[in-house]
Design a protein around this motif. Structure first.
Motif, mmCIF file in Angstrom:
data_model
loop_
_atom_site.group_PDB
_atom_site.id
_atom_site.type_symbol
_atom_site.label_atom_id
_atom_site.label_comp_id
_atom_site.label_asym_id
_atom_site.label_seq_id
_atom_site.Cartn_x
_atom_site.Cartn_y
_atom_site.Cartn_z
ATOM 1 N N TYR A 135 -9.225 57.946 19.355
ATOM 2 C CA TYR A 135 -8.909 56.867 20.303
ATOM 3 C C TYR A 135 -8.200 57.492 21.496
ATOM 4 N N ARG A 171 -13.987 53.963 22.055
ATOM 5 C CA ARG A 171 -12.792 54.771 21.806
ATOM 6 C C ARG A 171 -11.825 54.854 22.984
ATOM 7 N N LEU A 224 -11.277 55.831 13.849
ATOM 8 C CA LEU A 224 -11.136 54.502 14.427
ATOM 9 C C LEU A 224 -11.866 53.460 13.594
#
Length: 389
Positions: free
Chosen positions: A214, A229, A260
């Motif tokens: 991220y 992201r 994620l």
């Protein structure tokens, strides 16, 4: 791991001459409550914490109280500097802060992450402060592999993300990057910084952010989702009327064992709504508008053909929070195909020149019959006075 991504607090900024400190205090209090309510483990603040390189004492007080309140929820706080911050001032007491509050302002330590553990193991957070090419190129005199020192925003961010990936390679696993820059793909209507230049060297290609699970970005005042992201959280307050239709909030980010897992938008309260009222001044001042917007920040765009007398005073009598008045006559720029300069050159008499000027400043509306009579009287008086000399 649950992460809250926020940015661009701009503590100390004014809104058309009005302090925003009280409103921002209320919003940051709500943000702390969200951190507690959603069991957030890490709070990321992606730059522009302050609005000035020399913040007032009250700005430091609000920052300190907010950081301590966030830490009391049990969350780790990781903060980077932005272009409005002084990295030296923001980071000067970073070593003295209590455990769990990290202020990352030194470009030379980008490769060294802050590590936070959860049930799946470590997550490494790489903080990239705002990188001014003229400054950081002295730290990075050789970007490696014989590459010259970076000289543009894109080049310094490319090198910074190269350092992040070096750190990730040294300690494999989940990773998050925090940065403050203008990334390619941003919606230009989202609320751009005053200093952002969109045409060229300051734009950072999205591909540069490949690698981390991220990327938490700051610098743009409206939320943006550039990819699954890479997100901008935007500012927690509206700092201009151009931002009035943009939601305020932060991103709630979940990481699982593989990286994620999800992102969710958490709205923040708006202490005072911003509204733009457009029309003739008397229409804007109507009872209907006053009933609906007396407690709002008001931008009044009045369209009367000629400027009105003391419009701000009249507006504030009806709208105590009127912050901005603009005069935009209906039909401005229309009328004759000739430019103002061309009309002046073609004018034969003084009356013609005055008429051309009035039509230019009144969006095509020349002198009224009464005004024309007064103008002729003044011109005749001048002629008589010159004849007596």
């Amino acid at each position: 791991m649950r992460i809250l991504h926020t940015s661009d607090w701009h503590i100390g900024r004014t809104f058309h001459g009005h302090s925003t400190l009280e409103a921002l205090t209320d919003v940051l209090t709500a943000l702390v409550e969200q951190v507690h309510e959603h069991d957030v483990e890490v709070v990321l603040i992606a730059g522009d914490v302050f609005d000035s390189a020399t913040p007032a004492a009250s700005a430091y007080t609000l920052l300190d109280s907010t950081l301590l309140a966030l830490r009391e929820t049990g969350a780790t706080v990781i903060m980077t500097s932005g272009n409005h911050d002084s990295a030296a001032r923001l980071g000067f007491h970073s070593r003295l802060l209590r455990d769990g509050i990290h202020v990352l302002t030194d470009p030379r330590t980008i490769v060294e992450p802050v590590t936070v553990e959860d049930e799946h193991g470590p997550v490494r957070f790489f903080g990239i402060p705002y990188l001014e090419p003229a400054i950081v190129r002295h730290h990075w005199t050789d970007a490696g592999g014989g590459t010259p020192a970076p000289r543009t925003q894109a080049q310094v961010m490319d090198h910074a993300m190269h350092l992040v990936r070096e750190g990730m390679a040294a300690a494999p696993g989940r990773a998050v990057a925090i940065a403050h820059c203008f990334a390619a793909g941003v919606d230009a209507t989202a609320g751009l910084e005053r200093e952002v230049r969109q045409g060229g060297l300051d734009v950072v290609p999205l591909a540069f952010f490949d690698g981390p699970d991220y990327v938490a970005l700051g610098h743009i005042h409206g939320r943006q989702r550039l990819s699954d992201r890479v997100h901008y959280s935007g500012a927690p307050l509206h700092y201009s009327f151009g931002e009035q239709h943009k939601q305020r909030g932060s991103w709630l980010v979940d990481l699982d064992a593989d990286g994620l897992a999800s992102t969710q938008w958490l709205p923040l309260p708006v202490p005072r709504t911003l509204v733009t009222l457009t029309g003739a001044l008397d229409e804007i001042l109507s009872d209907e508008n006053v009933a609906a917007h007396a407690d709002d920040w008001v931008c009044a765009v009045y369209t009367d053909p000629i400027p009105q007398h003391e419009p701000m005073r009249r507006l504030r009598e009806r709208f105590p929070f009127c912050a901005l008045v603009q005069h935009e006559p209906v039909g401005a720029g229309t009328g004759s195909d000739l430019s103002y300069a061309q009309r002046l050159r073609s004018a034969i008499t003084d009356m013609d020149r005055i008429e051309a000027f009035l039509e230019h400043v009144r969006a095509g509306a020349g002198a009224t019959e009464h005004e024309a009579e007064l103008i002729r009287e003044v011109l005749d008086d001048r002629v008589r006075a010159e004849a007596l000399i």
